[in-house]
Design an enzyme around this catalytic site. Structure first.
Site, mmCIF file in Angstrom:
data_model
loop_
_atom_site.group_PDB
_atom_site.id
_atom_site.type_symbol
_atom_site.label_atom_id
_atom_site.label_comp_id
_atom_site.label_asym_id
_atom_site.label_seq_id
_atom_site.Cartn_x
_atom_site.Cartn_y
_atom_site.Cartn_z
ATOM 1 N N ASP A 38 0.526 5.273 1.213
ATOM 2 C CA ASP A 38 1.541 4.335 0.732
ATOM 3 C C ASP A 38 2.368 3.896 1.935
ATOM 4 O O ASP A 38 2.145 4.379 3.054
ATOM 5 C CB ASP A 38 2.435 5.005 -0.324
ATOM 6 C CG ASP A 38 2.970 4.023 -1.369
ATOM 7 O OD1 ASP A 38 3.562 3.005 -0.962
ATOM 8 O OD2 ASP A 38 2.805 4.282 -2.581
ATOM 9 N N ASP A 64 -0.740 0.751 5.333
ATOM 10 C CA ASP A 64 -0.638 -0.627 4.862
ATOM 11 C C ASP A 64 -2.045 -1.090 4.506
ATOM 12 O O ASP A 64 -2.889 -1.279 5.385
ATOM 13 C CB ASP A 64 -0.041 -1.510 5.964
ATOM 14 C CG ASP A 64 -0.008 -2.991 5.597
ATOM 15 O OD1 ASP A 64 -0.464 -3.356 4.504
ATOM 16 O OD2 ASP A 64 0.476 -3.787 6.432
ATOM 17 N N VAL A 65 -2.313 -1.285 3.218
ATOM 18 C CA VAL A 65 -3.681 -1.568 2.772
ATOM 19 C C VAL A 65 -4.172 -2.946 3.193
ATOM 20 O O VAL A 65 -5.367 -3.236 3.072
ATOM 21 C CB VAL A 65 -3.826 -1.415 1.242
ATOM 22 C CG1 VAL A 65 -3.560 0.013 0.816
ATOM 23 C CG2 VAL A 65 -2.932 -2.400 0.501
ATOM 24 N N TYR A 157 -0.874 -13.431 -9.838
ATOM 25 C CA TYR A 157 -1.233 -12.052 -10.142
ATOM 26 C C TYR A 157 -2.565 -12.009 -10.905
ATOM 27 O O TYR A 157 -3.445 -11.202 -10.589
ATOM 28 C CB TYR A 157 -0.117 -11.419 -10.963
ATOM 29 C CG TYR A 157 -0.278 -9.950 -11.239
ATOM 30 C CD1 TYR A 157 -0.111 -9.004 -10.227
ATOM 31 C CD2 TYR A 157 -0.579 -9.491 -12.521
ATOM 32 C CE1 TYR A 157 -0.242 -7.648 -10.488
ATOM 33 C CE2 TYR A 157 -0.711 -8.141 -12.787
ATOM 34 C CZ TYR A 157 -0.544 -7.217 -11.773
ATOM 35 O OH TYR A 157 -0.682 -5.871 -12.035
ATOM 36 N N LYS A 161 -6.096 -10.037 -9.866
ATOM 37 C CA LYS A 161 -6.654 -8.985 -10.712
ATOM 38 C C LYS A 161 -7.990 -9.399 -11.332
ATOM 39 O O LYS A 161 -8.871 -8.571 -11.572
ATOM 40 C CB LYS A 161 -5.647 -8.586 -11.791
ATOM 41 C CG LYS A 161 -4.398 -7.900 -11.235
ATOM 42 C CD LYS A 161 -4.760 -6.661 -10.417
ATOM 43 C CE LYS A 161 -3.537 -5.889 -9.960
ATOM 44 N NZ LYS A 161 -3.896 -4.651 -9.214
ATOM 45 N N THR A 194 6.163 1.210 -15.165
ATOM 46 C CA THR A 194 6.080 1.397 -13.716
ATOM 47 C C THR A 194 7.054 0.439 -13.029
ATOM 48 O O THR A 194 7.497 -0.553 -13.625
ATOM 49 C CB THR A 194 4.661 1.105 -13.180
ATOM 50 O OG1 THR A 194 4.413 -0.308 -13.280
ATOM 51 C CG2 THR A 194 3.602 1.872 -13.965
#
Length: 262
Positions: A38, A64-65, A157, A161, A194
């Site tokens: 993370d 950092d992805v 978004y 996804k 979340t």
């Protein structure tokens, strides 16, 4: 302690909070060594401490992805420390809400970089280490109900996804053709409690409007009449990560209280 993923090494991105934390804690409780990555260092340390206190094994790496070099470094550390990778949960993600007319190209690209590029990079760099073990593996990519149907003010978004959903199926077929024993599936959460809801509704900054009432929203929109919790998603991820789902690949596991079929 259970044992459904006993002895396996699991890498969970975005594992410091929300669904990622739930997945890390659940996999560790079932016997996996959880490698949590993370950019929230303090929260990551908290999760590692909580897992250790509960008798599990975990470690944290800043990651950092969106950075390919960072992915190469994380996978190299997993290989050096543990010699294998059995489970990858590509969970890290962000949500940027608002009208598509107001969304900046910079926000579009940032959301795509985290939600879609991050999944691509994870799969690309994790598969070789999984193959090297000779025991196959399980990749779980976190999509969303927003990857199955459109939602107003969430066009960007939804695009990311939805991309994760079909990317998952394509990689699943590639691995199946290679007969490498690696299964690749996507999970599609609905309304889950979340922190992402704060950013989607633009209430994450000081002075913003109150966060959304997920209980009220769920009572109206979700057939089961209630919101989900990170544990609900983690339970599904655990099943996909375990050998119980040995015959499942290219699938989409929808965990949404019936929201997507109403």
């Amino acid at each position: 302690m259970g044992g459904r993923v006993q002895g396996k090494v699991a890498l969970i991105t975005g594992g410091a909070s929300g669904i990622g934390r739930g997945c890390a804690e659940t996999l560790a409780a079932e016997g996996a060594l959880a490698v949590i990555t993370d950019v929230q260092d303090a929260k990551g340390a908290e999760v590692v401490a909580a897992i250790g206190k509960a008798g599990g094994k975990a470690e944290y790496l800043r990651h950092d992805v969106t950075d390919e070099a960072a992915w190469e470094g994380v996978i190299a550390q997993v290989k050096a420390r543990h010699g294998r990778l059995d489970i990858l949960v590509n969970n890290a993600g962000i949500g940027i809400g608002g009208s598509i007319l107001d969304m900046t190209l910079a926000d579009w690209r940032r959301q795509t970089a985290v939600n879609l590029d991050g999944v691509f990079l994870g799969v690309k760099h994790a598969i070789p280490l999984m193959r090297a073990s000779g025991d196959g593996g399980s990749i779980v990519n976190m999509s969303s109900v927003a990857g199955l149907k459109g939602a107003p003010t969430l066009a960007g978004y939804c695009a990311t996804k939805g991309g994760v959903r079909l990317f998952t199926k394509a990689v699943a077929m590639e691995c199946a053709n290679a007969k490498d024993g690696i299964r690749v599936n996507s999970v599609h959460p609905g309304i889950i409690e979340t922190p992402i809801w704060l950013s989607i509704t633009n209430t994450a900054s000081p002075g913003a409007n109150a966060p959304p009432d997920l209980d009220a929203i769920s009572a109206m929109a979700v057939p089961l009449g209630m919101k989900g919790l990170p544990q609900d998603i983690a339970n599904g991820v655990l099943w996909l990560a375990s050998d119980e789902s040995r015959y499942v690949t290219g699938a989409e596991l929808v965990i949404d209280g019936g929201l997507s079929v109403r």
